[in-house]
Design an enzyme around this catalytic site. Sequence first.
Site, mmCIF file in Angstrom:
data_model
loop_
_atom_site.group_PDB
_atom_site.id
_atom_site.type_symbol
_atom_site.label_atom_id
_atom_site.label_comp_id
_atom_site.label_asym_id
_atom_site.label_seq_id
_atom_site.Cartn_x
_atom_site.Cartn_y
_atom_site.Cartn_z
ATOM 1 N N LYS A 53 0.844 -1.205 0.000
ATOM 2 C CA LYS A 53 0.000 0.000 0.000
ATOM 3 C C LYS A 53 0.876 1.251 0.000
ATOM 4 O O LYS A 53 0.628 2.195 -0.756
ATOM 5 C CB LYS A 53 -0.935 -0.008 1.226
ATOM 6 C CG LYS A 53 -2.069 -1.020 1.085
ATOM 7 C CD LYS A 53 -2.850 -1.210 2.377
ATOM 8 C CE LYS A 53 -3.846 -2.348 2.191
ATOM 9 N NZ LYS A 53 -4.586 -2.679 3.426
ATOM 10 N N GLN A 97 -4.471 -1.236 9.654
ATOM 11 C CA GLN A 97 -4.407 -2.556 9.020
ATOM 12 C C GLN A 97 -4.987 -3.617 9.959
ATOM 13 O O GLN A 97 -4.586 -3.722 11.118
ATOM 14 C CB GLN A 97 -2.943 -2.894 8.672
ATOM 15 C CG GLN A 97 -2.768 -4.216 7.953
ATOM 16 C CD GLN A 97 -3.390 -4.218 6.549
ATOM 17 O OE1 GLN A 97 -3.290 -3.255 5.803
ATOM 18 N NE2 GLN A 97 -4.054 -5.320 6.199
ATOM 19 N N ASP A 120 -10.629 3.469 4.285
ATOM 20 C CA ASP A 120 -10.844 2.021 4.172
ATOM 21 C C ASP A 120 -12.341 1.694 4.206
ATOM 22 O O ASP A 120 -12.738 0.578 3.876
ATOM 23 C CB ASP A 120 -10.135 1.304 5.336
ATOM 24 C CG ASP A 120 -9.125 0.283 4.842
ATOM 25 O OD1 ASP A 120 -9.138 -0.007 3.627
ATOM 26 O OD2 ASP A 120 -8.348 -0.225 5.656
#
Length: 282
Positions: A53, A97, A120
């Site tokens: 990412k 994450q 996200d």
Amino acid sequence: MSAKIIDGKALSIQVKQNLKAEVEKLKEQGVKPCLAVILAGADPASQVYVKNKIRSAEETGIISLSFYFDNDVTEEEIITTIKKLNDDKTVHGILVQLPLPKGLDETRVLKEISDEKDVDGFSAYSVGQLLLGREGFVSCTPLGVLELIKSTGETISGKDAVIIGRSNIVGKPLLALLLRENATVTICHSKTQNLAEKASRADILIAAIGKANFVGADMVKEGAIVIDVGINRVDGKLVGDVDFEAVKEKAKLITPVPGGVGPMTIAMLLNNTVISAKNSLK
Ligand code: NAD
């Protein structure tokens, strides 16, 4: 006849090239898109995902900030970092994450990310907005799946879509997204009966289970679009949830693993970050 491959890698490169141009424009207007990534613990898969990412963000001209914590980090420590990032006007996206180390409450942590920076799309607010058909960030994997299907030029409206897997980050948001596109959507899961029969009625079949080669040709309708979200490691090789070799002989269009949904997930994360940076101009 063998299915046409939906090339997620190529599509993601195209998306990233377009984003790079948008990032340049934003910089000319004084906004430098910036994504902050928080990783807690030493899960090897998470480390790889975060590395990818960050690399992709940098390739696109997006600034990345990383915050690494040990396995014994507390919820409070992560939340303190999130709050600082919420207040920082130069940060446009905050990503935690998952999974967090055992014992940490992911919902409580994610709740702290400000709605405008939840790139996200995992927070209860973002998911609620999606379900209500309102503006907000949509989680990246489902968004990537939708872009892959749209890239084929096939009509979604009126089609029967079957999603196997009902997770909060893939199956459920995909249900909302495909409904928004006017598909008729069925969700199958571990308690579903006659799964093969239900899956084989799908014009669009999406596998998000986490079991290597779970979807065989018997579960696929002739001419279906098959999207494989699964990532499984078998004998050191990455494979999806779909038995690619068998299913490609029956499907019309199919995504490979690797090179399908994975690269598009990252591209959509960058896309959401750029949207957030643009919103900061408003
Ligand atoms: P999850 O474990 O949270 O959910 C799996 C789902 O599969 C559950 O809803 C469960 O009901 C269903 N399931 C399990 N066994 C089943 C069975 N025998 N029959 C029918 N359904 C069954 O997983 P997740 O987070 O949604 O991820 C699913 C897969 O997608 C994993 O392989 C994961 O690594 C992958 N993934 C890939 C990306 C990407 O960017 N490509 C992103 C997220 C997840």
